[in-house]
Design an enzyme around this catalytic site. Structure first.
Site, mmCIF file in Angstrom:
data_model
loop_
_atom_site.group_PDB
_atom_site.id
_atom_site.type_symbol
_atom_site.label_atom_id
_atom_site.label_comp_id
_atom_site.label_asym_id
_atom_site.label_seq_id
_atom_site.Cartn_x
_atom_site.Cartn_y
_atom_site.Cartn_z
ATOM 1 N N CYS A 20 -6.394 8.032 2.720
ATOM 2 C CA CYS A 20 -6.055 8.111 4.141
ATOM 3 C C CYS A 20 -6.512 9.452 4.707
ATOM 4 O O CYS A 20 -6.133 10.502 4.197
ATOM 5 C CB CYS A 20 -4.551 7.960 4.349
ATOM 6 S SG CYS A 20 -4.079 8.139 6.082
ATOM 7 N N GLY A 76 -14.609 -0.493 11.773
ATOM 8 C CA GLY A 76 -15.316 -1.461 12.611
ATOM 9 C C GLY A 76 -16.754 -1.662 12.157
ATOM 10 O O GLY A 76 -17.192 -1.086 11.152
ATOM 11 N N LYS A 111 -7.417 2.108 -3.667
ATOM 12 C CA LYS A 111 -8.327 2.055 -2.514
ATOM 13 C C LYS A 111 -9.075 3.375 -2.399
ATOM 14 O O LYS A 111 -8.484 4.436 -2.222
ATOM 15 C CB LYS A 111 -7.545 1.782 -1.227
ATOM 16 C CG LYS A 111 -8.454 1.547 -0.017
ATOM 17 C CD LYS A 111 -7.665 0.999 1.158
ATOM 18 C CE LYS A 111 -8.566 0.611 2.319
ATOM 19 N NZ LYS A 111 -7.796 0.014 3.431
ATOM 20 N N ASN A 143 0.859 -1.181 0.000
ATOM 21 C CA ASN A 143 0.000 0.000 0.000
ATOM 22 C C ASN A 143 0.898 1.235 0.000
ATOM 23 O O ASN A 143 1.797 1.350 0.828
ATOM 24 C CB ASN A 143 -0.893 -0.060 1.254
ATOM 25 C CG ASN A 143 -1.799 1.148 1.399
ATOM 26 O OD1 ASN A 143 -1.339 2.256 1.652
ATOM 27 N ND2 ASN A 143 -3.090 0.928 1.255
ATOM 28 N N ASN A 147 -11.939 2.912 2.541
ATOM 29 C CA ASN A 147 -11.056 3.345 3.616
ATOM 30 C C ASN A 147 -11.947 3.858 4.765
ATOM 31 O O ASN A 147 -13.168 3.856 4.658
ATOM 32 C CB ASN A 147 -10.097 4.430 3.126
ATOM 33 C CG ASN A 147 -8.792 4.436 3.912
ATOM 34 O OD1 ASN A 147 -8.780 4.274 5.130
ATOM 35 N ND2 ASN A 147 -7.675 4.630 3.216
#
Lengths: 267, 307
Positions: free
Chosen positions: B133, B220, B168, B102, B195
């Site tokens: 990110c 999560g 991503k 990555n 992400n």
């Protein structure tokens, strides 16, 4: 790393020692056999997240290790995870991962050592006191209340520890009034000795200063928010004292720690 | 007799041995989890996001747990490309791990340089471009929220890389299909998503944000329905294979992502809860296939029925 386990461990005892502070004893033979004072375990505290339980495991330092395959955790209820733990009935099993991290190195503790604990930071220091055997040492404990002093005395008297006890409390009842670093500073002046400490961050920062001034080494056990406990997530960062020129450098409390030499940490 | 289901995943230029990958940032460089999870058994390991130079990461606290999830603001702490190639990659190659690197750059040129550096390395099976990110000031999300900038990064990486290139995506766009289409047109072989979702938590007593960085990325179980919807949309919009993820905790979660159209999944936060999670999910998918007599898992992909 080797010798790390995930086991369902039976709760043998889970007792409230004072408001919000509990002692849990568990059957964990593999973990007890592999663990050293200062190491920790991650406890899965409850139900699935969608049933309202917390997601991540919670880290606890090992409070006692014994040769008959038991471990103890001394913990304070501060959130959902520890609240669930406080309600666990003996006989139930909890999934525990450990032992984890770098513990105290007391192989060089020959002459005199000072063990320093503040509040719930007592947890790993009892395991250390027990493991010190007949090595010469003094135990400095700083409590907030006289009740905490009583709890400390009850816990330390369950161990074969025979060193001198130096007690302080913030309310000044049953112990000298003030912070534990006060009598520690006096002791270091009279007789410098290596330090082992666990407690609030401010106490540890003071211990680091006292150690530097006395020219002795201090090993301190730190805590941090943690996710994996295995060094993968990089959540539990603590800034290192080195790396000033090139910017901050972090260590993992779970992996390089939780026990650090005081001079390794940027306070 | 129940036959062993075919779990292989055809990603075009690359075939994975099975559909469960460990997501970037949740599995270190593989070694950290090895006591509990043999990384070679997984479909792939996406290693911690790499930058050209080592990055220190953000000041702590870096994580906080929230309802059915967690926020992180690690800030891409990583060893940098050179140390990865010299010290981390050999351990993975020795164990036959399918390695996905990555990468994150502050500029388009940095992405290209990373791809070039990795192109020469034996044992990197695939490159995952991180344009999503939320925890870094430059690069990352700044590219991923724009179809044009995403395409620009993809083009230079595809040109410089020798491996298949995956992108991503961030959920933080109004139309994710536009970004996915731009990435595929620019040459991306595979799309992965999602992400983390930029989010915030506060400490009421201290009147402070729970994270030093104030804002972090939510992951999560809390984000799974968001991820599922976005994966579904992207798989309908592009022909390129899609690897889905976001809050996958169980084999059932993974099977849902496959059913809406993902060919494989990334397991992330679950690795923190249990380092054996990715393996358990893999075993659970296999058991499900046997139970339902699914002989080839690829027939399950995109099998969602909408009446």
């Amino acid at each position: 790393m080797g010798d790390v386990f995930i086991k369902n461990c039976q709760v043998l005892e889970n007792r409230q020692l004072m408001e919000g502070t509990y002692l849990m004893r568990l059957r964990a033979p593999e973990i007890a056999a592999a663990a050293k004072p200062g190491q920790f375990v991650m406890v899965r505290t409850g139900s699935e997240p969608l049933e309202g339980g917390p997601l991540l495991r919670r880290p606890f330092s090992l409070h006692r290790l014994n040769s008959s395959g038991e471990i103890s955790l001394l913990y304070r209820v501060i959130g959902v995870g520890t609240r669930i733990m406080g309600g666990v009935e003996p006989g139930r099993e909890l999934e525990i991962m450990g032992p984890l991290g770098r513990g105290f190195d007391f192989s060089e503790a020959k002459e005199q050592s000072y063990l320093v604990a503040g509040g719930i930071g007592l947890a790993p220091m009892i395991a250390l006191a027990e493991a010190m055997g007949d090595r010469k040492s003094k135990f400095f404990y700083g409590a907030r209340t006289s009740k905490e002093v009583d709890v400390f005395l009850a816990l330390i008297r369950q161990t074969p520890y025979e060193g001198e006890l130096v007690l302080t409390s913030e309310d000044g009842l049953k112990a000298a009034k003030g912070m534990v670093t006060g009598p520690l500073a006096v002791a270091l002046e009279e007789e410098p000795a290596q330090l082992f400490a666990c407690g609030p961050r401010l106490m540890l920062a003071r211990v680091a200063v006292l150690a530097r001034e006395a020219g002795v080494r201090a090993q301190v056990s730190l805590e941090a928010n943690m996710a994996c406990g295995l060094g993968a997530c990089l959540s539990c960062a603590v800034e290192r004292a080195s790396g000033e020129e090139s910017g901050p450098v972090y260590s993992r409390v779970c992996f390089e720690g939780p026990v650090f030499f005081a001079e390794e940490v940027r306070w | 007799m129940v036959t062993q289901p075919d779990m292989r995943v055809d990603l075009g230029k690359l075939v994975l041995k099975n559909p469960v990958l460990a997501a970037s940032g949740t599995f270190g460089y593989g070694q950290e989890m090895a006591d509990f999870c043999d990384p070679a058994l997984l479909g792939g390991v996406v290693v911690k996001g790499l930058t050209l130079e080592p990055w220190p990461g953000n000041p702590p606290p870096r994580i906080v747990e929230t309802s059915a999830g967690m926020l992180n603001s690690i800030g891409l702490e990583n060893v940098g490309l050179d140390v990865f190639l010299k010290e981390k990659l050999p351990w993975l190659v020795e164990r036959n791990v399918t390695v996905v690197a990555n990468i994150l750059g502050k500029t388009v040129d940095e992405y290209a340089a990373l791809a070039q550096g990795l192109g020469k390395a034996d044992g990197v099976a695939m490159i995952e471009i991180n344009v999503s990110c939320p925890n870094v000031a430059a690069g990352g999300l700044a590219f991923g929220t724009s179809p044009e900038f995403t395409a620009q990064v993809v083009r230079v990486v595809v040109q410089a890389a020798e491996q298949p290139v995956m992108v991503k995506l961030t959920p933080m766009v109004s139309d994710i299909t536009a970004v996915a289409e731009a990435a595929v047109q620019a040459g991306a072989d595979i799309i992965s998503l999602i992400n983390t979702i930029p989010a915030m938590a506060v400490d009421l007593e201290n009147r402070r944000p729970a994270l030093k960085n104030v804002v972090g990325g939510l992951s999560g179980p809390a984000i799974k329905p968001v991820a599922l919807r976005l994966v579904w949309e992207v798989t309908r919009a592009v022909d390129a294979p899609v690897i889905g993820g976001g809050g996958i905790m169980t084999a059932e979660d993974a099977l849902e992502f496959l059913m809406v159209g993902a060919r494989a999944v990334q397991v992330g936060t679950a690795n923190f809860v249990d380092p054996r999670a990715a393996l358990k999910i893999l075993e659970g998918i296999e058991a499900y296939c046997k139970e339902k007599s699914i002989q080839d898992l690829s027939t399950w992909v995109g099998s969602l029925k909408i009446d």
